[in-house]
Design a protein around this motif. Structure first.
Motif, mmCIF file in Angstrom:
data_model
loop_
_atom_site.group_PDB
_atom_site.id
_atom_site.type_symbol
_atom_site.label_atom_id
_atom_site.label_comp_id
_atom_site.label_asym_id
_atom_site.label_seq_id
_atom_site.Cartn_x
_atom_site.Cartn_y
_atom_site.Cartn_z
ATOM 1 N N GLU A 148 0.869 -1.180 0.000
ATOM 2 C CA GLU A 148 0.000 0.000 0.000
ATOM 3 C C GLU A 148 0.907 1.231 0.000
ATOM 4 O OE1 GLU A 148 -3.506 1.193 2.880
ATOM 5 O OE2 GLU A 148 -3.291 -0.979 2.583
ATOM 6 N N GLY A 149 0.586 2.210 -0.758
ATOM 7 C CA GLY A 149 1.454 3.390 -0.816
ATOM 8 C C GLY A 149 2.411 3.322 -1.989
ATOM 9 N N GLY A 150 2.575 2.162 -2.573
ATOM 10 C CA GLY A 150 3.346 2.033 -3.810
ATOM 11 C C GLY A 150 4.808 1.675 -3.615
ATOM 12 N N LEU A 151 5.445 1.414 -4.735
ATOM 13 C CA LEU A 151 6.860 0.999 -4.755
ATOM 14 C C LEU A 151 7.778 2.201 -4.966
ATOM 15 C CD1 LEU A 151 6.346 -2.034 -7.157
ATOM 16 C CD2 LEU A 151 7.215 -2.227 -4.806
ATOM 17 N N ASP A 152 8.986 2.104 -4.409
ATOM 18 C CA ASP A 152 9.998 3.142 -4.662
ATOM 19 C C ASP A 152 10.774 2.856 -5.937
ATOM 20 O OD1 ASP A 152 10.015 4.882 -2.129
ATOM 21 O OD2 ASP A 152 10.009 2.828 -1.346
ATOM 22 N N GLY A 153 10.729 1.614 -6.394
ATOM 23 C CA GLY A 153 11.474 1.310 -7.617
ATOM 24 C C GLY A 153 11.022 -0.006 -8.210
ATOM 25 N N VAL A 154 11.145 -0.086 -9.534
ATOM 26 C CA VAL A 154 10.917 -1.338 -10.260
ATOM 27 C C VAL A 154 12.085 -1.502 -11.214
ATOM 28 C CG1 VAL A 154 9.523 -2.487 -12.032
ATOM 29 C CG2 VAL A 154 8.388 -1.284 -10.167
ATOM 30 N N VAL A 155 12.724 -2.677 -11.191
ATOM 31 C CA VAL A 155 13.811 -2.929 -12.138
ATOM 32 C C VAL A 155 13.512 -4.206 -12.918
ATOM 33 C CG1 VAL A 155 15.273 -4.097 -10.398
ATOM 34 C CG2 VAL A 155 16.311 -3.133 -12.456
ATOM 35 N N LEU A 156 13.771 -4.130 -14.225
ATOM 36 C CA LEU A 156 13.597 -5.288 -15.113
ATOM 37 C C LEU A 156 14.870 -5.455 -15.928
ATOM 38 C CD1 LEU A 156 10.060 -4.354 -16.534
ATOM 39 C CD2 LEU A 156 10.537 -6.063 -14.770
ATOM 40 N N ASP A 157 15.367 -6.684 -15.984
ATOM 41 C CA ASP A 157 16.588 -7.024 -16.732
ATOM 42 C C ASP A 157 16.121 -8.080 -17.739
ATOM 43 O OD1 ASP A 157 19.157 -7.682 -17.502
ATOM 44 O OD2 ASP A 157 19.701 -8.648 -15.614
ATOM 45 N N ILE A 158 15.719 -7.607 -18.910
ATOM 46 C CA ILE A 158 14.912 -8.413 -19.825
ATOM 47 C C ILE A 158 15.722 -9.520 -20.513
ATOM 48 C CG2 ILE A 158 13.498 -8.261 -21.928
ATOM 49 C CD1 ILE A 158 12.262 -7.002 -19.388
ATOM 50 N N GLY A 159 15.092 -10.670 -20.681
ATOM 51 C CA GLY A 159 15.734 -11.744 -21.444
ATOM 52 C C GLY A 159 15.918 -12.999 -20.621
ATOM 53 N N VAL A 160 16.784 -13.872 -21.116
ATOM 54 C CA VAL A 160 17.057 -15.117 -20.404
ATOM 55 C C VAL A 160 18.336 -14.971 -19.591
ATOM 56 C CG1 VAL A 160 15.951 -17.004 -21.657
ATOM 57 C CG2 VAL A 160 17.979 -15.950 -22.601
ATOM 58 N N SER A 161 18.479 -15.815 -18.582
ATOM 59 C CA SER A 161 19.702 -15.798 -17.780
ATOM 60 C C SER A 161 20.714 -16.768 -18.378
ATOM 61 C CB SER A 161 19.384 -16.212 -16.344
ATOM 62 O OG SER A 161 18.933 -17.545 -16.306
ATOM 63 N N SER A 162 21.962 -16.583 -18.024
ATOM 64 C CA SER A 162 23.005 -17.529 -18.466
ATOM 65 C C SER A 162 22.672 -18.918 -17.942
ATOM 66 C CB SER A 162 24.364 -17.125 -17.919
ATOM 67 O OG SER A 162 24.616 -15.808 -18.244
ATOM 68 N N MET A 163 22.094 -18.951 -16.740
ATOM 69 C CA MET A 163 21.703 -20.224 -16.135
ATOM 70 C C MET A 163 20.758 -20.977 -17.077
ATOM 71 S SD MET A 163 19.946 -20.488 -12.406
ATOM 72 C CE MET A 163 18.482 -19.532 -12.749
ATOM 73 N N GLN A 164 19.808 -20.258 -17.640
ATOM 74 C CA GLN A 164 18.852 -20.900 -18.548
ATOM 75 C C GLN A 164 19.534 -21.318 -19.845
ATOM 76 O OE1 GLN A 164 16.223 -17.520 -18.347
ATOM 77 N NE2 GLN A 164 14.787 -18.552 -16.990
ATOM 78 N N ILE A 165 20.384 -20.453 -20.378
ATOM 79 C CA ILE A 165 21.055 -20.767 -21.651
ATOM 80 C C ILE A 165 22.036 -21.921 -21.492
ATOM 81 C CG2 ILE A 165 22.747 -19.881 -23.317
ATOM 82 C CD1 ILE A 165 21.173 -17.543 -23.643
ATOM 83 N N ASP A 166 22.726 -21.940 -20.355
ATOM 84 C CA ASP A 166 23.793 -22.934 -20.174
ATOM 85 C C ASP A 166 23.271 -24.347 -19.942
ATOM 86 O OD1 ASP A 166 25.596 -20.983 -20.557
ATOM 87 O OD2 ASP A 166 26.169 -20.750 -18.449
ATOM 88 N N GLU A 167 22.026 -24.481 -19.518
ATOM 89 C CA GLU A 167 21.500 -25.824 -19.242
ATOM 90 C C GLU A 167 20.864 -26.384 -20.514
ATOM 91 O OE1 GLU A 167 19.039 -25.563 -15.748
ATOM 92 O OE2 GLU A 167 20.766 -24.970 -14.538
#
Ligand SMILES: C[S@@+](CC[C@H](N)C(=O)[O-])C[C@H]1O[C@@H](n2cnc3c(N)ncnc32)[C@H](O)[C@@H]1O
Length: 342
Positions: free
Chosen positions: A98-117
């Motif tokens: 309630e009262g809202g967020l001070d920040g939103v961050v998005l780091d778009i795409g896949v992670s190395s973890m996903q690509i490497d497996e």
């Protein structure tokens, strides 16, 4: 793109995780005790860890259950200021206090973890099932190449992968799947290599663009991004900061146009009566876009294409905006794939 948690290097030790443009992201978000920041792409937790170390309270989201499951140690260390949710970031406003967020961050795409497996099926360099689902649920990349109409495949490869040979590859896929369905990443990469042989001057593998297109389509990455921008607009408090890191022009264009349209500049043309400027929903106090520093790009090739855009929420009420406003490409409804005819 970042994230290598859970993988091992050539010597069997853990791979060091390098979050992309971390200093710039922290500069934009200015984390501090008392601030609540939502990390919509938790991944290996690189951004979240730094936000916690700066004293902020963090709400982390990821649609990949393995990313959330791998964060047990972080939760144990910061449990009072860290909460994690397995969910899509287009629903991020459901998690705002309630009262809202001070920040939103998005780091778009896949992670190395996903690509490497290999078994996640994102990489044509490793053989694995042709899957590509970040959440592990829903329609897979194999379902798409085995069932979508040639005309739909052509649009997917052409629009989401900017692949010039989209039609030729789609027709070759149709021919081959009549004999044998596609099962593995190598099946598909091998066919693309034959249809579009590599020329000496080509810098990327011929399957790169098709794999990118399938990944973006299977995970509805553009729709998710557009939904997350609107959700952030609803969830940020006045003065709250939106910070988005993208790696492809398709995604950057969505962020750029969204922020540009929200800055409240007057519209209209010199031939028409002036249009009242809409109330600004965001403001910008720095550069519209920043890239990774030369030093970071030299250290981490993935940072070379990274673009960070940040904007500050005003106190204007969030309008009722639907995804239609984004003009996203019209592609075949993935949920109807089972009903496609060739
Ligand atoms: C590039 S990585 C983030 C790395 C992270 N910033 C770090 O420092 O470790 C992107 C992450 O976002 C997640 N992701 C991608 N699209 C998502 C979506 N629509 N909703 C929630 N998570 C998503 C992926 O599963 C992946 O773990």
């Amino acid at each position: 793109m970042s994230g290598t948690l859970g993988n091992e290097d050539a010597n069997g030790g853990p791979v060091r995780h390098i979050p992309v443009m971390l200093a710039e992201v922290l500069g934009a978000l200015a984390p501090a005790p008392g601030k609540v920041i939502l990390d919509g792409t938790f991944g290996a937790g690189g951004y979240s860890r730094a936000l916690l170390e700066a004293g902020a309270t963090v709400i982390g989201l990821d649609r990949d259950p393995t990313a959330i499951a791998a964060a047990k140690d972080m939760l144990a260390a910061h449990g009072d200021r860290l909460t994690l949710h397995h969910t899509q970031f287009s629903a991020l406003d459901r998690f705002a206090p309630e009262g809202g967020l001070d920040g939103v961050v998005l780091d778009i795409g896949v992670s190395s973890m996903q690509i490497d497996e290999a078994e996640r099926g994102f990489s044509f360099q490793k053989n694995g099932p042709l899957d590509m689902r970040m959440s592990g649920e829903g329609v897979s990349a194999a379902d798409v190449v085995n069932r979508a109409k040639v005309s739909d495949l052509t649009r997917i490869f052409g629009i989401l992968g900017e692949e010039k040979n989209a039609g030729r590859i789609a027709r070759a896929i149709e021919k081959r799947r009549q004999e044998e369905p596609f099962v593995t990443t190598r099946d598909l990469a091998g066919l693309i290599e034959i249809v579009t042989p590599r020329r000496a001057k080509d810098k990327i593998h011929p399957a790169t663009r098709v794999f990118q297109a399938l990944r973006v389509y299977v995970n509805d990455e553009l729709g998710e991004l557009a939904g997350a921008l609107l959700a952030a607009e609803r969830a940020l408090k006045p003065g709250g900061v939106l910070a988005v890191v993208t790696f492809h022009s398709l995604e950057d264009r969505i962020v750029k146009q969204f922020i540009g349209a929200r800055l409240g500049k007057a519209g209209g043309s010199r031939h028409l009566p002036a249009v009242e400027p809409a109330p600004a929903l965001f403001s910008q106090d720095g550069k519209a876009m920043i890239s990774a520093s030369e030093a970071e790009a030299a250290d981490n090739p993935r940072a070379r294409s990274a673009k960070l855009r940040a904007a500050i929420r005003t106190d204007a009420p969030a309008p009722q905006t639907g995804l239609d406003a984004f003009g996203l490409p019209a592609l075949a409804d993935i949920h109807r794939l089972g009903g496609f005819e060739n």
